[in-house]
Structure formats: structure tokens, C-alpha cells
Design a protein around this motif. Structure first.
Motif, short mmCIF file in Angstrom:
data_model
loop_
_atom_site.label_atom_id
_atom_site.label_comp_id
_atom_site.label_asym_id
_atom_site.label_seq_id
_atom_site.Cartn_x
_atom_site.Cartn_y
_atom_site.Cartn_z
N ASP A 58 -31.58 -6.64 -17.16
CA ASP A 58 -31.62 -6.40 -15.71
C ASP A 58 -31.80 -4.91 -15.41
O ASP A 58 -32.58 -4.53 -14.52
CB ASP A 58 -30.35 -6.91 -15.04
CG ASP A 58 -30.23 -8.42 -15.08
OD1 ASP A 58 -31.25 -9.10 -14.87
OD2 ASP A 58 -29.12 -8.91 -15.33
N VAL A 59 -31.10 -4.07 -16.13
CA VAL A 59 -31.21 -2.63 -15.92
C VAL A 59 -32.59 -2.13 -16.36
O VAL A 59 -33.20 -1.30 -15.68
CB VAL A 59 -30.09 -1.89 -16.66
CG1 VAL A 59 -30.28 -0.38 -16.57
CG2 VAL A 59 -28.73 -2.28 -16.08
N ALA A 60 -33.09 -2.65 -17.46
CA ALA A 60 -34.42 -2.26 -17.92
C ALA A 60 -35.48 -2.66 -16.90
O ALA A 60 -36.45 -1.92 -16.67
CB ALA A 60 -34.72 -2.91 -19.27
N ARG A 61 -35.30 -3.82 -16.28
CA ARG A 61 -36.25 -4.26 -15.26
C ARG A 61 -36.21 -3.35 -14.04
O ARG A 61 -37.25 -2.97 -13.49
CB ARG A 61 -35.92 -5.70 -14.85
CG ARG A 61 -36.84 -6.29 -13.77
CD ARG A 61 -38.28 -6.36 -14.24
NE ARG A 61 -39.14 -6.99 -13.23
CZ ARG A 61 -40.47 -6.98 -13.29
NH1 ARG A 61 -41.10 -6.39 -14.30
NH2 ARG A 61 -41.19 -7.56 -12.35
N LEU A 62 -35.00 -2.96 -13.62
CA LEU A 62 -34.88 -2.03 -12.50
C LEU A 62 -35.56 -0.70 -12.82
O LEU A 62 -36.26 -0.15 -11.96
CB LEU A 62 -33.40 -1.81 -12.18
CG LEU A 62 -33.09 -0.80 -11.08
CD1 LEU A 62 -33.65 -1.27 -9.74
CD2 LEU A 62 -31.59 -0.56 -10.96
N GLU A 63 -35.36 -0.19 -14.02
CA GLU A 63 -36.00 1.07 -14.40
C GLU A 63 -37.51 0.94 -14.37
O GLU A 63 -38.22 1.82 -13.84
CB GLU A 63 -35.54 1.49 -15.78
CG GLU A 63 -36.18 2.79 -16.26
CD GLU A 63 -35.67 3.21 -17.62
OE1 GLU A 63 -36.45 3.09 -18.60
OE2 GLU A 63 -34.51 3.67 -17.70
#
Length: 250
Positions: free
Chosen positions: A117-122
Motif C-alpha cells: 500500500d505504501v509503495a503504491r502511494l509512493e
């Protein structure tokens, strides 16, 4: 004039409000009642009238330099989203000039590696800031949903398009590495807040609170614009009052 504009309201100890991608009115409007107790100082980042336009794109390093002289009065600093990056850089450079830090949903994705999820946000953030309105429409709407912009079906509202164009070409938040160790070492009181609307924001805020030894709070109801959520104003007021009482300078 090349200085950024700060609009002030109220009286008492100073609370410096640093907005992110949306302007001060949208970000901080729900805090206006706090002027009964605090001197609210609304920073208008470069590119947000009446402040001047940036010489290039939005840049948290430039914002941090703009904030540096505003710390002379040793304010409490409250920052949102992209504005958190500048607030952390400025605070790390002069930790004795900050009474407290309240940090709301910053894009510090490097704090949580290996999380999808964090990688997608980045990825979404870097893509939109790099390509602006040329971003794939589905990716753009997903990013807007995560960052508080209107992402309903149909044409994007004018103010949302203007915001995307203003962010186009900004220094990428994924490159930011503020010296969190210096802030923690200075024992600055820290409150990290999120809105309970996206897993990536929650995990980043959890990690940031741990890194800074700070308090953690979640206020649901306003998405990314946590300052407008029920209960946030009271929580912030309590945190600042406690920080004041613990400060040996007061």
C-alpha cells in the motif's frame, strides 16, 4: 517582495500552520476557533497567493528555507501533507526554535519499506508530480482519492485541475530524508495525526510517531484533511497546552 506571506489571527502563544497541496483555507479552516487561545499564523507556501510563485516547481527544500525565519518566535508548528517535509527539515536545522510539532499524513514513504500500500502511494505521488494532468486518468483519480481531492466520475473540478497543475514538476517527496534523529534528540513534543481513511497513511504515521518518540492520534471523518475531522481541534488544543506547560521557557 520575495518573502512568503503569513496571515495572522488571534493572540497568545504562536501556532504556525503549514499547509500541503491545498491552500490554508481548505486545510486549516476548521481550526479558526483556536484563535481564542492561540495566535494562529497561516503560512502561504510559494505558489499560493498572496505569496509569490516559486522560481521553479514546488520544492520542500525552498519551503524549509522560507520557514526558517518564521521559527524565530519559537512557535508550535502544525503541518499537513507535503508541508510536513519542510517543517521537519526546518525543525531539524533549528530544533531549539520549535515548541512542538503536529504532523498530519506526510508522504514519508521511505519509513515503511516492503509494504504494498505504501509503495503504491509512493508510485502514484511520484507519477502525478512528474506528469501532472498527463497522468493515466485512473492513476490520477486514485491519487486524488488518497490525497483529499475530488475523484468522482466525470470531469475534475476546476480547483482540482489547478491543484494538479500547481504540483506538476514539484520536488518528489520520495526523495526527502529529514533528520528525524535530530528532532527526537532535541525532545521536541510530537503529535502525529491521520484520518483513518487509507492504510498507507496509517502505516506511515505509525512509523513516524515511533521514529520521533511522539504521540499518535487518528480522527476519522474528513479523509486526508484531518484538521477538519471531529475531535481533532480539541486534541490539538490539548496537545499544545500540554507542550506549553512542559516547556521550561514558559
Amino acid at each position: 517582495m520575495d518573502d512568503v506571506v503569513v496571515v495572522r489571527a488571534g493572540s497568545g502563544p504562536q501556532v504556525l500552520l503549514v499547509h500541503g497541496g491545498a491552500g490554508p483555507r481548505t486545510t486549516w479552516g476548521a481550526l479558526s476557533a483556536m484563535a481564542d487561545r492561540w495566535a494562529l499564523a497561516y503560512v502561504h507556501r510559494r505558489g499560493y497567493p498572496p505569496s509569490p510563485a516559486p522560481s521553479a516547481g514546488q520544492d520542500y527544500e525552498v519551503d524549509a528555507r522560507d520557514l526558517a525565519p518564521l521559527l524565530a518566535g519559537c512557535p508550535h508548528v502544525v503541518a499537513h501533507s507535503y508541508g510536513v517535509l519542510a517543517a521537519l527539515i526546518a525543525a531539524a536545522a533549528a530544533p531549539g526554535s520549535v515548541r512542538s510539532l503536529t504532523l498530519i499524513e506526510p508522504p514519508l514513504t521511505y519509513l515503511v519499506r516492503g509494504d504494498n500500500d505504501v509503495a503504491r502511494l509512493e508510485h502514484l505521488g511520484d507519477t502525478v508530480l512528474t506528469y501532472g494532468m498527463d497522468t493515466d486518468p485512473s492513476d490520477l483519480r486514485e491519487f486524488l482519492h488518497l490525497s483529499g481531492g475530488s475523484a468522482d466520475d466525470g470531469p475534475l473540478p476546476h480547483q482540482v485541475v489547478a491543484g494538479v497543475r500547481r504540483a506538476h514538476g514539484a520536488r518528489l517527496p520520495s526523495q526527502a530524508r529529514p533528520r528525524l534523529d535530530l528532532i527526537r534528540r532535541a525532545r521536541i513534543p510530537v503529535l502525529v495525526a491521520s484520518g483513518g481513511h487509507a492504510a498507507a497513511h496509517e502505516r506511515i504515521c505509525d512509523a513516524l510517531a515511533i521514529a520521533l518518540g511522539g504521540e499518535r492520534t487518528v480522527h476519522v471523518g474528513a479523509g486526508h484533511f484531518v484538521a477538519a475531522a471531529p475531535g481533532f481541534t480539541d486534541r490539538l488544543d490539548t496537545f499544545i497546552r500540554m507542550s506549553e506547560s512542559q516547556d521550561p521557557r514558559t
